[in-house]
Write an enzyme that holds these catalytic residues in place. Sequence first.
Site, mmCIF file in Angstrom:
data_model
loop_
_atom_site.group_PDB
_atom_site.id
_atom_site.type_symbol
_atom_site.label_atom_id
_atom_site.label_comp_id
_atom_site.label_asym_id
_atom_site.label_seq_id
_atom_site.Cartn_x
_atom_site.Cartn_y
_atom_site.Cartn_z
ATOM 1 N N ASN A 289 0.772 -1.350 -0.678
ATOM 2 C CA ASN A 289 -0.647 0.042 0.538
ATOM 3 C C ASN A 289 0.964 1.159 -0.128
ATOM 4 O O ASN A 289 0.571 2.130 -0.332
ATOM 5 C CB ASN A 289 -1.350 -0.016 1.006
ATOM 6 C CG ASN A 289 -1.696 -0.524 0.956
ATOM 7 O OD1 ASN A 289 -1.544 -2.299 1.400
ATOM 8 N ND2 ASN A 289 -2.968 -0.894 0.694
ATOM 9 N N TYR A 290 1.744 1.023 0.527
ATOM 10 C CA TYR A 290 2.747 2.206 0.948
ATOM 11 C C TYR A 290 3.653 2.271 -0.392
ATOM 12 O O TYR A 290 3.575 3.972 -0.807
ATOM 13 C CB TYR A 290 3.925 2.254 2.136
ATOM 14 C CG TYR A 290 3.306 2.284 3.451
ATOM 15 C CD1 TYR A 290 2.964 3.756 3.543
ATOM 16 C CD2 TYR A 290 2.378 1.544 4.011
ATOM 17 C CE1 TYR A 290 2.285 3.616 4.930
ATOM 18 C CE2 TYR A 290 1.777 1.616 5.016
ATOM 19 C CZ TYR A 290 2.332 3.121 5.339
ATOM 20 O OH TYR A 290 0.749 3.059 6.282
ATOM 21 N N HIS A 291 4.168 1.467 -1.135
ATOM 22 C CA HIS A 291 4.623 1.995 -3.415
ATOM 23 C C HIS A 291 3.249 2.165 -3.302
ATOM 24 O O HIS A 291 4.045 3.232 -4.290
ATOM 25 C CB HIS A 291 4.951 0.425 -3.327
ATOM 26 C CG HIS A 291 4.981 0.288 -4.781
ATOM 27 N ND1 HIS A 291 6.219 0.018 -4.815
ATOM 28 C CD2 HIS A 291 4.689 0.008 -5.652
ATOM 29 C CE1 HIS A 291 6.452 -0.125 -6.131
ATOM 30 N NE2 HIS A 291 5.443 -0.006 -6.517
ATOM 31 N N ALA A 294 3.942 5.897 -2.725
ATOM 32 C CA ALA A 294 4.343 6.392 -3.153
ATOM 33 C C ALA A 294 4.290 7.344 -4.243
ATOM 34 O O ALA A 294 5.425 8.120 -5.068
ATOM 35 C CB ALA A 294 5.698 5.984 -2.798
ATOM 36 N N TYR A 446 -2.130 0.140 14.137
ATOM 37 C CA TYR A 446 -0.599 0.984 14.144
ATOM 38 C C TYR A 446 0.321 1.075 15.604
ATOM 39 O O TYR A 446 -0.739 0.631 16.072
ATOM 40 C CB TYR A 446 -0.573 2.252 13.266
ATOM 41 C CG TYR A 446 -0.617 2.271 11.120
ATOM 42 C CD1 TYR A 446 -0.450 0.602 11.041
ATOM 43 C CD2 TYR A 446 -0.287 3.083 11.235
ATOM 44 C CE1 TYR A 446 -0.502 0.518 9.613
ATOM 45 C CE2 TYR A 446 -0.392 2.448 9.623
ATOM 46 C CZ TYR A 446 -0.264 1.601 8.911
ATOM 47 O OH TYR A 446 -0.016 1.781 7.532
#
Length: 656
Positions: A289-291, A294, A446
């Site tokens: 998801n962070y890919h 970004a 988190y």
Amino acid sequence: MKLKLIYLFVVFIPFLGIAQPTSKPVQEDFAPLNLDYPGLEKVKSLVAKKKYDQAANALLSYYKKRSDIRHPEYNMEDKGRFFGKKLSKDNQEKADKGLEHQFYVHKGYGFFDYGKDINWQHWPVKDNEVRWQLHRMYWWTPMGLAYWSTGDEKYAKEWVDQYIDWVKKNPKGLSKDNDRFAWRPLETSHRLQEQTALFNMFVTSPYFTPEFLMVFLNNYAKHADHILHNYSEKGNHLLFEAQRIIYAGAFFPELKDAPVWRKSGIDVLNTEIKKQIYDDGLQFELSPNYHTAAANIFLKALTMAQLAGVDKEFPASYKNTIESMILAQVNYSFPDYTHPMFGDAWNNDKKNSVRNFKDWAKVFPDNKIIAYYATEGKKGETPTYLSKGLTTGGFYTFRNSWKDTATVMVLKASPPAFWHSQPDNGTFELWVKGRNFMPDAGVFVYGGDEEIMKLRNWYRQTKIHKTLTLNNADMEICDAKLIRWQTSDNLDILVYKNPSYKNLDHIRTVLFVDQKYFVILDKAEGDATGNVGIHFQLAENCDPIYNTTDNSISTRYADGNNLFIRNFNAGQATFAQEEGKVSYSYRKEVERPAFVFEQNKASGNAVTFATVLYPFHGNVAPQIEYKEEAGNDPQNGFIHFTIVIDGKTHTVKQQL
Ligand code: CA
């Protein structure tokens, strides 16, 4: 003085209907502005004459007429287009409850009441995200949309009131605790970005007064300046901050420091795209998801810079790198657009993914692969390859097709990453014909207080991943070295070594045979002693049948799309069920089957495991036997084994 106050009360309030606690503009309110900016001539001359009220008035008129600065999504003239258009139920609820100070702060918790007199320090659940994300004001954009949709001034009035309330109650330096949450650079940058749209949504309201404009611009400039001097050290936070300071510099070029903000953001992104994106297109946090986030950040910055005419400051390589990120995502995604939940990832939804691909197709119109995903296969082309390793970031995909009938395994064997990754090298997901048989456990939650961290840490454990552990402890080193990655029509092979523990290396070999089934060979070598286990987890609804005498498990899906797993170390490896859970979205979890094959390791001796994963169709699992044959040496590319499937013997002998 008394007379003047009465005069104000009588005249000011009934005419404008506002009782804003803002003070009249003074000279220093204009300090953040570049009064030489084209269009501000009148403002400049009024400031010179110390006519600050009129100057603020002129500035507001300027902004209401401004048309050369475009927002990527919401521009003033859209107001008419949105009028009468119904909001989504979600957004309407966020807007309306927002009026009552019931704020939607986090998707995992919904609404909390912050009191009639808003308490911005309220912390109803001691999850840090609740306290942080309050300061992103997720309900403000819905309020803006509700205002455009209904024209009801109550939304504008409330937004202006809340804005001023926040500014008054959250000055920088109020306390260390408050700064930590209200002024964390990530949240500060979030507000920088959102407030460009909010500005366009509310600027034409009578409640958006010249006095308020001065409060807004001063607060806004303070925000950008805060980012400029407090960038996060690394990771996706830094990217968000840089992208959003470009928004600030592009959207408010009338502010003195706007060119500095733009240049700073562009410099950071230029540097970071080289640092954060491996040559295979993977973002170095190695969490899907962070890919995507970004890639979108890099693109968003470029788009905003284009709208402000400063995009030439980005080199061509910048755009090429973004394209490689999109293709990396294609590679590790399943045909239904989902992807593994490695690290702090959660289940992504197809609608969102398609929308992303549509946006990306606009920037890369000549890329046929992106077109394929943007049109759900109606146009464009799939990649010409099947299995592919992203060998720097360490995501290896075994694939026999790009279609819905495919068998796809994605395995992670990576270099060290950061906070969003987990000690999980070797773990994988297996997707067959539309079914994810072995999802990663996900993230669940988190950071936060001790109780929350306990919940989070359960999901980080090595042993809840499909990999090898020593005494069930977490992997100490997550730094896989690739030994062999080779693909061919009937055999794909991956061999890597991870120095998992002091004195214990894990060498994992995965063979994808005849584009049909998998043989996984594990070796634990080194001086360490103890209990070595290889762990597996299945989807929650698979209704497995266990055979503890021959170390096998079979799923029992009624539609016949099933998976058989068998370990071939019976007599040495013992079979045990384990606690299993999977979390597809924040703070939602469900129990699922999990199990381990274990062997005791004495000093010096290597321990090995051979396991077959065999997808099959039907309700009766196949009978499978596996035997290693002479000279089998996958590390050096010589494969030699015999497999018997329902009485039929196949010998696989290949020099790669
Ligand atoms: Ca995980």
